[in-house]
Design a protein around this motif. Structure first.
Motif, PDB file in Angstrom:
ATOM      1  N   ALA A  31       0.828  -1.203   0.000  1.00  0.00           N
ATOM      2  CA  ALA A  31       0.000   0.000   0.000  1.00  0.00           C
ATOM      3  C   ALA A  31       0.864   1.255   0.000  1.00  0.00           C
ATOM      4  O   ALA A  31       0.565   2.235  -0.694  1.00  0.00           O
ATOM      5  N   ALA A  32       1.959   1.220   0.758  1.00  0.00           N
ATOM      6  CA  ALA A  32       2.877   2.364   0.820  1.00  0.00           C
ATOM      7  C   ALA A  32       3.493   2.656  -0.540  1.00  0.00           C
ATOM      8  O   ALA A  32       3.739   3.815  -0.891  1.00  0.00           O
ATOM      9  N   ASN A  33       3.738   1.610  -1.334  1.00  0.00           N
ATOM     10  CA  ASN A  33       4.312   1.808  -2.665  1.00  0.00           C
ATOM     11  C   ASN A  33       3.365   2.578  -3.576  1.00  0.00           C
ATOM     12  O   ASN A  33       3.802   3.347  -4.436  1.00  0.00           O
ATOM     13  N   TYR A  34       2.067   2.376  -3.401  1.00  0.00           N
ATOM     14  CA  TYR A  34       1.086   3.122  -4.180  1.00  0.00           C
ATOM     15  C   TYR A  34       0.907   4.542  -3.653  1.00  0.00           C
ATOM     16  O   TYR A  34       0.661   5.479  -4.420  1.00  0.00           O
ATOM     17  N   MET A  35       1.035   4.717  -2.344  1.00  0.00           N
ATOM     18  CA  MET A  35       0.723   6.002  -1.729  1.00  0.00           C
ATOM     19  C   MET A  35       1.882   6.993  -1.785  1.00  0.00           C
ATOM     20  O   MET A  35       1.668   8.197  -1.899  1.00  0.00           O
ATOM     21  N   SER A  36       3.097   6.508  -1.686  1.00  0.00           N
ATOM     22  CA  SER A  36       4.258   7.406  -1.663  1.00  0.00           C
ATOM     23  C   SER A  36       4.540   7.962  -3.057  1.00  0.00           C
ATOM     24  O   SER A  36       4.273   7.317  -4.078  1.00  0.00           O
ATOM     25  N   ILE A  37       5.088   9.178  -3.090  1.00  0.00           N
ATOM     26  CA  ILE A  37       5.377   9.855  -4.354  1.00  0.00           C
ATOM     27  C   ILE A  37       6.800  10.392  -4.300  1.00  0.00           C
ATOM     28  O   ILE A  37       7.201  11.028  -3.315  1.00  0.00           O
ATOM     29  N   VAL A  38       7.553  10.141  -5.362  1.00  0.00           N
ATOM     30  CA  VAL A  38       8.940  10.594  -5.450  1.00  0.00           C
ATOM     31  C   VAL A  38       9.050  11.661  -6.535  1.00  0.00           C
ATOM     32  O   VAL A  38       8.584  11.462  -7.658  1.00  0.00           O
ATOM     33  N   LEU A  39       9.650  12.789  -6.188  1.00  0.00           N
ATOM     34  CA  LEU A  39       9.878  13.888  -7.130  1.00  0.00           C
ATOM     35  C   LEU A  39      11.375  14.036  -7.328  1.00  0.00           C
ATOM     36  O   LEU A  39      12.125  14.103  -6.355  1.00  0.00           O
ATOM     37  N   VAL A  40      11.808  14.107  -8.568  1.00  0.00           N
ATOM     38  CA  VAL A  40      13.227  14.234  -8.869  1.00  0.00           C
ATOM     39  C   VAL A  40      13.464  15.571  -9.544  1.00  0.00           C
ATOM     40  O   VAL A  40      12.916  15.842 -10.613  1.00  0.00           O
ATOM     41  N   GLY A  41      14.269  16.411  -8.907  1.00  0.00           N
ATOM     42  CA  GLY A  41      14.553  17.742  -9.427  1.00  0.00           C
ATOM     43  C   GLY A  41      14.101  18.812  -8.451  1.00  0.00           C
ATOM     44  O   GLY A  41      12.903  18.940  -8.178  1.00  0.00           O
ATOM     45  N   GLY A  42      15.050  19.569  -7.934  1.00  0.00           N
ATOM     46  CA  GLY A  42      14.738  20.565  -6.907  1.00  0.00           C
ATOM     47  C   GLY A  42      14.569  21.970  -7.443  1.00  0.00           C
ATOM     48  O   GLY A  42      14.781  22.942  -6.722  1.00  0.00           O
ATOM     49  N   GLY A  43      14.168  22.100  -8.701  1.00  0.00           N
ATOM     50  CA  GLY A  43      13.838  23.404  -9.251  1.00  0.00           C
ATOM     51  C   GLY A  43      12.434  23.817  -8.851  1.00  0.00           C
ATOM     52  O   GLY A  43      11.788  23.150  -8.031  1.00  0.00           O
ATOM     53  N   PRO A  44      11.904  24.902  -9.439  1.00  0.00           N
ATOM     54  CA  PRO A  44      10.556  25.357  -9.073  1.00  0.00           C
ATOM     55  C   PRO A  44       9.481  24.293  -9.242  1.00  0.00           C
ATOM     56  O   PRO A  44       8.606  24.162  -8.382  1.00  0.00           O
ATOM     57  N   THR A  45       9.534  23.509 -10.317  1.00  0.00           N
ATOM     58  CA  THR A  45       8.504  22.485 -10.534  1.00  0.00           C
ATOM     59  C   THR A  45       8.505  21.464  -9.406  1.00  0.00           C
ATOM     60  O   THR A  45       7.460  21.149  -8.829  1.00  0.00           O
ATOM     61  N   THR A  88       4.952   5.950  -8.286  1.00  0.00           N
ATOM     62  CA  THR A  88       4.821   7.277  -8.883  1.00  0.00           C
ATOM     63  C   THR A  88       6.124   8.050  -8.718  1.00  0.00           C
ATOM     64  O   THR A  88       6.484   8.448  -7.604  1.00  0.00           O
ATOM     65  N   MET A  89       6.832   8.253  -9.823  1.00  0.00           N
ATOM     66  CA  MET A  89       8.036   9.075  -9.792  1.00  0.00           C
ATOM     67  C   MET A  89       7.905  10.168 -10.851  1.00  0.00           C
ATOM     68  O   MET A  89       7.728   9.883 -12.034  1.00  0.00           O
ATOM     69  N   VAL A  90       7.994  11.410 -10.414  1.00  0.00           N
ATOM     70  CA  VAL A  90       7.898  12.562 -11.310  1.00  0.00           C
ATOM     71  C   VAL A  90       9.310  13.037 -11.635  1.00  0.00           C
ATOM     72  O   VAL A  90      10.105  13.290 -10.724  1.00  0.00           O
ATOM     73  N   TRP A  91       9.595  13.165 -12.923  1.00  0.00           N
ATOM     74  CA  TRP A  91      10.939  13.563 -13.363  1.00  0.00           C
ATOM     75  C   TRP A  91      10.915  15.029 -13.784  1.00  0.00           C
ATOM     76  O   TRP A  91      10.336  15.399 -14.797  1.00  0.00           O
ATOM     77  N   ALA A  92      11.556  15.878 -12.991  1.00  0.00           N
ATOM     78  CA  ALA A  92      11.650  17.306 -13.304  1.00  0.00           C
ATOM     79  C   ALA A  92      13.096  17.757 -13.132  1.00  0.00           C
ATOM     80  O   ALA A  92      13.381  18.830 -12.601  1.00  0.00           O
ATOM     81  N   ALA A  93      14.024  16.902 -13.601  1.00  0.00           N
ATOM     82  CA  ALA A  93      15.445  17.093 -13.294  1.00  0.00           C
ATOM     83  C   ALA A  93      16.239  17.762 -14.400  1.00  0.00           C
ATOM     84  O   ALA A  93      17.439  17.970 -14.245  1.00  0.00           O
ATOM     85  N   GLY A  94      15.615  18.097 -15.508  1.00  0.00           N
ATOM     86  CA  GLY A  94      16.386  18.747 -16.558  1.00  0.00           C
ATOM     87  C   GLY A  94      15.584  18.906 -17.827  1.00  0.00           C
ATOM     88  O   GLY A  94      14.542  18.271 -18.010  1.00  0.00           O
ATOM     89  N   VAL A  95      16.078  19.766 -18.718  1.00  0.00           N
ATOM     90  CA  VAL A  95      15.405  20.003 -19.994  1.00  0.00           C
ATOM     91  C   VAL A  95      16.425  19.979 -21.126  1.00  0.00           C
ATOM     92  O   VAL A  95      17.619  20.204 -20.910  1.00  0.00           O
TER      93      VAL A  95
END
Length: 444
Positions: A162-176, A264-271
């Protein structure tokens, strides 16, 4: 040979073709409306999208339509501006032509304002399994993913699963990354426990990983430290000097082999800029950006320009290029519009000079940081300023009104009411069979 784009007639006017309807391209087109130029705006979407508020769509705070505005509506009364929905395929600079997905088109001046895409740094697993945040549709996909995973968590009797579904990982410490982390932390506190009372929210973690040693690298050390403090106060687990090396859809591995688990992993680490055939081969520099001179002309070309995130321009202290923020593109578009008007009057163009008007990021309710010329703000006053600036930047009075109403409602109720899981309907097997039958009949 591709057909020419129809209904855009040769009328004796000098034609400016603008590729990209983002901040820079849209501003240039609007400023060239009602001039002596014929303006053709090309974009793969038929709307302008307000990127700074994508995270609010992803966290159910705003409807997608609130931050998207139809391009055709903007230019309804501008007879010299034409819009076509198309993808740019190639630039033939020697023939002054572009090739698009709907045909070819001649130009006198070409302006590339195509923006940038998510940069996965060559990691195919991360590209395949993570969620980017560069378009409205990706923001909607993230919203759907979060809601779908919480529905799945309800059916898990194993707390670890259940924790695997509930936890969220964000990659990239910019504004997004920072703004999305703050919004998700507030959802964990005020919203999701009410929607899912059966779940144990001590199992939910919001992680923010940043490869460098600080958040918000484009801002001051004070703003960075304050943002980290605000996030940790909201319960976000912030890790700097943490580079994500791989992700398989569940297991996130850092380069020191430490592992975390989340669906759930959100990738906001570069463009990185999209390569443009016919241009990028000779003019591309770091991360695909196009090298331009002081007038935003692409190096080695007299009538092809680049503005916004795709342009690499050195000036003064910006030896590594201007920051890839909306304000740069807007100012470049304004300067280029003035230069086009100078060309009509046979006057010399003026070089672009960037005026840094400050940088802001919001972390949550009453929490934001702002680095302005001569002053640095944190907390409530920075948050109010962030709200005002972004509200005024939205295209359309109606959109501003609905966003303001949503913000006021969310502020006093702490309840984003747009938590709907809307998925596109897949065509049934019967529909596909019917279509195949029609195609066979046509071929016969």
């Amino acid at each position: 040979m591709m057909d020419s784009i129809k209904h855009i007639l040769e009328n004796g006017k000098t034609r400016v073709v603008i590729v990209g309807g983002g901040f820079a391209g849209l501003k240039l087109a609007r400023q060239l409306a009602k001039t002596k130029y014929q303006v053709v705006l090309i974009d793969r979407n038929n709307f302008h999208q307000f990127q700074p508020l994508f995270y609010q769509v992803a966290t159910s705070g705003l409807e997608p339509s609130s931050i998207a505005f139809p391009l055709r509506k903007i230019f309804q009364k501008k007879s010299n501006v034409h819009y076509r929905m198309a993808d740019l395929l190639e630039v033939k600079s020697e023939q002054n032509e572009i090739y698009s997905s709907v045909g070819k088109l001649k130009y006198d001046y070409l302006v590339l304002a195509t923006g940038v895409n998510t940069n996965y740094f060559g990691n195919k697993n991360i590209e395949a399994f993570s969620i980017p945040m560069k378009t409205v549709s990706e923001a909607i996909f993230l919203r759907n993913s979060i809601l779908r995973n919480y529905e799945k968590a309800l059916n898990e009797s194993d707390p670890e699963k259940a924790a695997n579904y509930m936890s969220i990982v964000l990659v990239g410490g910019g504004p997004t990354g920072v703004e999305l982390a703050g919004a998700l932390a507030e959802m964990k506190r005020h919203i999701l426990p009410k929607d899912y009372p059966e779940l144990d929210f001590s199992l939910m973690n919001v992680y923010l990983f940043e490869a460098s040693d600080k958040l918000l690298n484009g801002m001051s050390d004070k703003a960075s430290a304050k943002a980290k403090k605000f996030l940790e106060k909201l319960g976000v687990i912030v890790r700097t000097n943490a580079r994500v090396a791989d992700y398989d859809g569940l297991s996130i591995r850092l380069d020191d082999d430490e592992e975390f688990r989340s669906y759930t992993m959100v990738w906001a680490a570069g463009v990185a800029a999209r390569p443009i055939k016919g241009i990028s081969e000779n003019a591309a520099v770091h991360a695909g950006r196009l090298k331009v001179d002081g007038f935003n002309r692409i190096e080695g070309m007299n009538n092809v320009f680049a503005i916004g995130d795709i342009a690499f321009q050195t000036e003064g202290k910006f030896e590594s290029g201007h920051p890839q923020v909306a304000q740069v593109g807007l100012q470049q578009a304004g300067n280029l519009a003035k230069n086009f008007n100078r060309i009509v009057r046979n006057k010399e163009m003026r070089a672009f000079r960037y005026q840094d008007r400050g940088t802001m990021a919001t972390i949550g309710k009453n929490l934001a940081v702002a680095d302005l010329p001569g002053v640095k703000l944190q907390g409530f006053f920075a948050w109010v300023l962030w709200l005002f600036v972004h509200l005024m930047a939205i295209v359309g009075v109606k959109n501003r009104f609905f966003i303001l109403i949503n913000w006021v409602w969310n502020y006093f109720t702490s309840d984003q009411s747009l938590r709907v899981l809307i998925r596109p309907k897949k065509r049934s097997f019967t529909d596909k069979a019917k279509q195949k039958g029609k195609e066979n009949n046509v071929l016969a």
